[in-house]
Design an enzyme around this catalytic site. Structure first.
Site, mmCIF file in Angstrom:
data_model
loop_
_atom_site.group_PDB
_atom_site.id
_atom_site.type_symbol
_atom_site.label_atom_id
_atom_site.label_comp_id
_atom_site.label_asym_id
_atom_site.label_seq_id
_atom_site.Cartn_x
_atom_site.Cartn_y
_atom_site.Cartn_z
ATOM 1 N N LYS A 1 -14.195 -12.272 3.104
ATOM 2 C CA LYS A 1 -14.800 -11.282 2.201
ATOM 3 C C LYS A 1 -13.707 -10.960 1.192
ATOM 4 O O LYS A 1 -12.838 -10.128 1.434
ATOM 5 C CB LYS A 1 -15.207 -10.030 2.996
ATOM 6 N N GLU B 1 -2.246 -5.905 7.286
ATOM 7 C CA GLU B 1 -1.145 -5.757 6.326
ATOM 8 C C GLU B 1 -1.591 -4.697 5.341
ATOM 9 O O GLU B 1 -2.524 -4.905 4.558
ATOM 10 C CB GLU B 1 -0.846 -7.091 5.657
ATOM 11 N N CYS C 1 2.182 -4.960 -2.896
ATOM 12 C CA CYS C 1 2.389 -4.063 -1.757
ATOM 13 C C CYS C 1 3.867 -3.884 -1.461
ATOM 14 O O CYS C 1 4.291 -2.869 -0.932
ATOM 15 C CB CYS C 1 1.684 -4.611 -0.535
ATOM 16 N N GLU D 1 1.027 6.201 -2.158
ATOM 17 C CA GLU D 1 1.074 4.901 -2.829
ATOM 18 C C GLU D 1 0.234 4.967 -4.105
ATOM 19 O O GLU D 1 -0.936 5.345 -4.064
ATOM 20 C CB GLU D 1 0.521 3.815 -1.899
HETATM 21 P P1 NAD Z 1 -8.789 -2.029 -0.271
HETATM 22 O O1 NAD Z 1 -8.422 -1.569 1.076
HETATM 23 O O2 NAD Z 1 -9.494 -1.086 -1.169
HETATM 24 O O3 NAD Z 1 -9.709 -3.319 -0.210
HETATM 25 C C1 NAD Z 1 -9.303 -4.486 0.458
HETATM 26 C C2 NAD Z 1 -10.527 -5.230 0.935
HETATM 27 O O4 NAD Z 1 -11.190 -4.440 1.928
HETATM 28 C C3 NAD Z 1 -11.580 -5.495 -0.143
HETATM 29 O O5 NAD Z 1 -12.091 -6.791 0.054
HETATM 30 C C4 NAD Z 1 -12.616 -4.426 0.115
HETATM 31 O O6 NAD Z 1 -13.900 -4.755 -0.329
HETATM 32 C C5 NAD Z 1 -12.578 -4.341 1.627
HETATM 33 N N1 NAD Z 1 -13.060 -3.077 2.212
HETATM 34 C C6 NAD Z 1 -12.978 -1.837 1.679
HETATM 35 N N2 NAD Z 1 -13.513 -0.933 2.542
HETATM 36 C C7 NAD Z 1 -13.942 -1.618 3.636
HETATM 37 C C8 NAD Z 1 -14.572 -1.254 4.852
HETATM 38 N N3 NAD Z 1 -14.867 0.010 5.141
HETATM 39 N N4 NAD Z 1 -14.854 -2.214 5.757
HETATM 40 C C9 NAD Z 1 -14.531 -3.513 5.496
HETATM 41 N N5 NAD Z 1 -13.948 -3.921 4.343
HETATM 42 C C10 NAD Z 1 -13.637 -2.993 3.421
HETATM 43 O O7 NAD Z 1 -7.435 -2.559 -0.943
HETATM 44 P P2 NAD Z 1 -7.236 -3.093 -2.428
HETATM 45 O O8 NAD Z 1 -7.375 -1.932 -3.358
HETATM 46 O O9 NAD Z 1 -8.077 -4.304 -2.641
HETATM 47 O O10 NAD Z 1 -5.723 -3.591 -2.392
HETATM 48 C C11 NAD Z 1 -4.640 -2.749 -2.625
HETATM 49 C C12 NAD Z 1 -4.046 -2.271 -1.302
HETATM 50 O O11 NAD Z 1 -3.664 -3.390 -0.522
HETATM 51 C C13 NAD Z 1 -2.781 -1.460 -1.468
HETATM 52 O O12 NAD Z 1 -2.804 -0.388 -0.573
HETATM 53 C C14 NAD Z 1 -1.677 -2.438 -1.076
HETATM 54 O O13 NAD Z 1 -0.494 -1.837 -0.611
HETATM 55 C C15 NAD Z 1 -2.359 -3.205 -0.002
HETATM 56 N N6 NAD Z 1 -1.714 -4.504 0.182
HETATM 57 C C16 NAD Z 1 -0.937 -4.695 1.291
HETATM 58 C C17 NAD Z 1 -0.270 -5.908 1.468
HETATM 59 C C18 NAD Z 1 0.618 -6.145 2.657
HETATM 60 O O14 NAD Z 1 0.990 -7.293 2.888
HETATM 61 N N7 NAD Z 1 0.989 -5.123 3.415
HETATM 62 C C19 NAD Z 1 -0.441 -6.927 0.532
HETATM 63 C C20 NAD Z 1 -1.234 -6.687 -0.580
HETATM 64 C C21 NAD Z 1 -1.888 -5.480 -0.741
#
Ligand code: NAD
Length: 506
Positions: A197, A273, A307, A409
């Protein structure tokens, strides 16, 4: 998968503009629209123009993908030897590289990031993730022991790695292909099937990868993509589906909590992550120019949407003023512009919605009394780009550690810089956060470097470097920045079950 749903779009991207859905799901080897025909728009962060319509998945699409992925486990895929799987994954990597320009334009269209960045990082790493994990699974040693049995005989006792089954891969938008393949690569290497997804913001490269899978002969149902949103949409339906055996997720910590609740139903293992609020620490004995370069990259690369980025910088007092001035010059030299322009130093944020969030922190910083060293708003852009999600690289000083800007963040091109006086103070401030993803420390004192690596509560500690890692080493966050480690053999721990087999010989 019912045939009435299935529209084969063997060249999904060349069909752009002609088909009703430019970003279909990829289920059981077919590109398909949603059963109810629902779509959402994918818009360019550069100028707000429409890139295409994305199929919006619901329960029927998730059900179909899970059924296809479960069936594929029992089909030819499940019968392949490790070496046969490895050959196929090499072919996937080669085909991504052969279609490098297609992947590059899909990634750049979705994210608006500079071509110079995506062509050096996102696409090559996206391809490499298949080769690396193919090599790892081929070479991983197995535990085997010959043992005595109570009746005086002998038994052969060994551990067998078996796939977990169907793995749900939920990925974010900041490094779409890289972070998705970082999970799909090892999952397939270990013999699982996957349902991806992708982020609703970046449907392109995950869809394109479907074409690659078909081209190289990955059996139908092994790699599936269902587009949609998170809550009450494809993300939630997928992670709460009882046919899913394991969930791997990269994204916000809050989303991780929601997914963990869904995973608890059926006790499915998770690998997370998550977010960070990473500290950069610069000592007065550091190589000054290298530290400024390193912190500038950590704060502003990918428009701050990394991130591993640094939003809190602590600089030893004797060099504080000089450092602030030097970092300001770096920020101001970053020219915002279109991805294809070689002069572009910084692209837009992913969306107008995300820009509103980042700008709300720019406002909070002002309201809390920050000194705005540079930036703090939206850059002036040519009229044609005025609907893009542009934001200025921003530096603040003078905020208390309790400020929202220092605690939460932001995920934008911004950082707060504060002076410190002692090593203990730097460590205490770095650790004063719910997160624990990474840190970057700049010093020429070797003993101190090792001390800090041990004392700072993070999953990754860079000394005189940032974003540098041998891909065989573990990656992941401590505290609320993650659960588990991926990378190298560590990924195998998550993507396989270890079965103990004991064979009585005599
Ligand atoms: P997000 O959590 O908003 O979304 C990530 C994914 O989760 C998307 O595909 C979204 O549609 C899905 N999603 C959202 N709510 C959900 C739910 N309730 N159930 C299932 N799926 C759901 O994150 P984002 O805005 O896409 O990315 C930015 C975030 O990702 C930042 O917090 C960043 O720090 C983190 N990040 C972490 C790493 C790491 O390696 N630690 C790497 C990259 C990004």
């Amino acid at each position: 998968m019912a045939n009435d749903l299935s529209t084969r779009l063997p060249q999904a991207f060349s069909a752009r503009g002609d088909a009703a859905v430019q970003f279909p799901h990829f289920i059981n080897g077919f590109f398909v629209a949603s059963r109810d025909g629902r779509t959402f728009e994918n818009r360019s962060p550069v100028d707000g123009s429409l890139i295409g319509k994305v199929a919006e998945g619901g329960q029927p699409e998730v059900d179909a993908a899970v059924a296809a992925a479960r069936a594929a486990l029992e089909g030819p895929w499940g019968k392949l030897t490790v070496v046969q799987r490895v050959d196929l994954l090499y072919a996937v990597a080669d085909e991504i590289n052969r279609r490098f320009d297609d992947f590059l334009s899909a990634e750049v269209a979705d994210t608006g990031k500079p071509v110079s960045l995506a062509s050096h990082l996102d696409i090559p790493r996206g391809a490499a993730n298949f080769k690396i994990f193919a090599d790892i699974i081929r070479n991983v040693p197995a535990e085997t022991f010959e043992m005595n049995t109570p009746d005086g005989g002998t038994a052969l006792n060994y551990a067998l790695r078996v796939p977990r089954g169907v793995v749900a891969v939920v990925s974010p938008w900041n490094l779409p292909l890289l972070l998705m393949t970082w999970k799909v690569g090892p999952a397939l290497a270990c013999g699982n099937t996957v349902i991806v997804k992708p982020s609703e913001e970046t449907p392109g490269t995950a869809t394109l990868l479907g074409e690659v899978m078909n081209k190289v002969g990955i059996p139908p149902g092994v790699y599936n993509v269902v587009h949609g949103f998170g809550p009450d949409s494809a993300g939630e339906f997928l992670t709460s589906h009882p046919g899913i055996n394991a969930i791997t997720f990269t994204g916000e910590t809050r989303t991780g909590s929601a997914i963990m609740k869904a995973a608890s139903n059926g006790l499915r293992p998770v690998s997370f992550e998550l977010g960070g609020k990473n500290a950069g620490i610069v000592f007065a004995d550091a190589d000054f120019d290298a530290a400024v370069d390193g912190i500038a990259r950590a704060a502003f690369s990918n428009c701050g949407q990394v991130c591993l980025g640094t939003e809190r910088v602590y600089v030893e007092r004797p060099i504080f003023e000089r450092f602030v001035t030097a970092l300001k010059a770096k920020a101001e030299a970053m020219k915002p512009g279109i991805p294809q322009d070689k002069e572009t130093g910084i692209g837009p944020l992913i969306s107008l919605e995300h820009r509103s969030k980042v700008l709300s922190y720019y406002e909070k910083a002002r309201a809390e009394g920050a000194t705005v060293v540079t930036g703090g708003g939206v850059p002036e852009m040519p009229a044609a780009l005025s609907n893009g999600s542009w934001v200025q690289p921003t530096i603040w000083t003078g905020l208390p550690e309790t400020s929202a800007v220092i605690r939460e963040e932001i995920f934008g091109p911004c950082c707060h810089i504060a002076p410190f006086d002692t090593e203990d103070e730097a460590v205490a401030r770095a650790n004063d956060t719910q997160y624990g993803l990474c840190t970057t420390v700049w010093t020429t004192n070797l003993s101190r470097a090792h001390r800090l690596a041990k004392r700072i509560e993070v999953g990754l500690c860079w000394i005189n470097s940032w974003f540098l890692r041998d891909l065989r080493t573990p990656f992941g966050g401590s505290k609320q920045s993650g659960i588990g480690r991926e990378g190298g053999v560590h990924s195998l721990e998550f993507y396989t079950d270890l079965r103990n087999v004991c064979v009585k010989l005599y």
